[in-house]
Design an enzyme around this catalytic site. Structure first.
Site, PDB file in Angstrom:
ATOM      1  N   GLU A  79       5.036 -27.747 -25.718  1.00 44.31           N
ATOM      2  CA  GLU A  79       6.145 -26.800 -25.658  1.00 44.31           C
ATOM      3  C   GLU A  79       5.627 -25.373 -25.546  1.00 44.31           C
ATOM      4  O   GLU A  79       4.663 -24.984 -26.216  1.00 44.31           O
ATOM      5  CB  GLU A  79       7.026 -26.920 -26.903  1.00 44.31           C
ATOM      6  CG  GLU A  79       8.282 -26.070 -26.826  1.00 44.31           C
ATOM      7  CD  GLU A  79       9.303 -26.414 -27.885  1.00 44.31           C
ATOM      8  OE1 GLU A  79      10.455 -25.941 -27.763  1.00 44.31           O
ATOM      9  OE2 GLU A  79       8.968 -27.158 -28.836  1.00 44.31           O
ATOM     10  N   GLU A  84      19.206 -28.675 -28.308  1.00 46.56           N
ATOM     11  CA  GLU A  84      18.562 -28.507 -29.609  1.00 46.56           C
ATOM     12  C   GLU A  84      19.218 -27.350 -30.368  1.00 46.56           C
ATOM     13  O   GLU A  84      18.581 -26.346 -30.668  1.00 46.56           O
ATOM     14  CB  GLU A  84      17.064 -28.250 -29.426  1.00 46.56           C
ATOM     15  CG  GLU A  84      16.260 -28.359 -30.703  1.00 46.56           C
ATOM     16  CD  GLU A  84      14.822 -27.927 -30.524  1.00 46.56           C
ATOM     17  OE1 GLU A  84      13.948 -28.509 -31.177  1.00 46.56           O
ATOM     18  OE2 GLU A  84      14.566 -26.985 -29.739  1.00 46.56           O
TER      19      GLU A  84
END
Length: 293
Positions: A150, A244
């Site tokens: 990420e 998210e």
């Protein structure tokens, strides 16, 4: 594309009743449910098999997310920490395989959140991280798991902040299962252009996390969703888009994500579910097709 949600939207702790959230995801129409790796080292084989079978029964694909602790930092300059981190991740890859999970994403090449009271040596840690990620990712490949790095914003991480840095890190590791996880929240801080960042990631993009700049569900903020959707179409992305959102104060999650006010605006479980379902329909509309802008 497959559309999913991270369980922590409803929760304040990393350990949760994942079977319940798999069923909830299916009921709301999601294709994917993302779980946290934080409690997984304590799972029995029987429980892991139950999660796998529950997901299969409800037609929900499981993915995993993780922000490694400082003791599981693959870029640590302390050989003992790096050794322990590799052992942890190798065991974790085998656990993911048992749960039928074929993708893990997060700040896997470092730790989260970074403690900036300590000095940072990015070049040194980058080199260490590349070597150790390569070793772990070989095991991940044997387990059928994509290892998605990420790109985090500067306040939470320093090793890979942008898509360009992420691509370079992946290329130095040199394994096809090492991919990128881009997140609209972090991109909003670090990238000059959402479109350019996604195109830069290209075939390396393994997963996209979505949410507004204020961490609410997609559609309750100001993200340029049509631009993001067009970029996904430009690279032919057919992977997982997992929202998210973090909207609740309190608990370990609220503290870690720095949710200092109730972003849910007092929503009960029914309203949270409705907002998630609406955000799913919105995401399919803005990301699942190309738009004129």
């Amino acid at each position: 594309m497959k559309f999913g949600i991270y369980f922590a939207y409803w929760e304040k702790e990393w350990n949760a009743d994942y079977e319940h959230y798999i069923r909830k995801a299916a009921d709301l129409g999601f294709d994917v449910m993302e779980l946290s790796c934080a409690p997984m080292e304590h799972y029995t084989d029987a429980y892991m098999a139950r999660l796998r079978d529950t997901a299969a029964h409800y037609g929900v694909r499981l993915t995993a997310g993780y922000g490694p602790t400082p003791q599981r930092n693959l870029s640590s300059s302390d050989p003992a920490v790096a050794k322990a981190a590799k052992a942890y991740f190798i065991d974790l890859m085998q656990r993911l395989q048992k749960m039928g999970i074929d993708s893990i994403g997060g700040g896997l090449n470092s730790y989260w959140p970074v403690d900036y009271s300590k000095p940072v040596d990015k070049a040194r840690d980058w080199a260490i991280g590349v070597e150790n990620v390569r070793e772990v990712a070989k095991v991940a490949a044997d387990c059928g798991v994509d290892f998605c790095i990420e790109c985090l914003n500067r306040f939470e991480g320093y090793l890979t902040n942008t898509a360009a840095e992420g691509v370079r890190f992946c290329e130095e590791v040199g394994l096809p299962n090492v991919k990128l996880l881009l997140d609209t929240f972090h991109m909003n801080i670090e990238e000059d252009s959402f479109y350019s960042a996604i195109v830069t990631a290209g075939s390396r993009l393994g997963r996209l996390h979505t949410g507004e700049a204020n961490r609410r569900v997609p559609g309750k903020g100001r993200m340029p969703w049509f631009e993001i959707g067009n970029a996904l179409h430009a690279i032919g992305f057919d992977g997982d888009v997992v929202m998210e959102p973090f909207v609740q104060q309190g608990g370990t999650i609220g503290s870690a994500i720095k949710v200092w006010r109730d972003l849910s605006e007092g929503a009960d479980a029914e309203v949270l579910d409705r907002d998630a379902k609406d955000a799913l329909a919105f995401s399919r509309m803005v990301l699942g097709r190309q738009h004129a802008v």
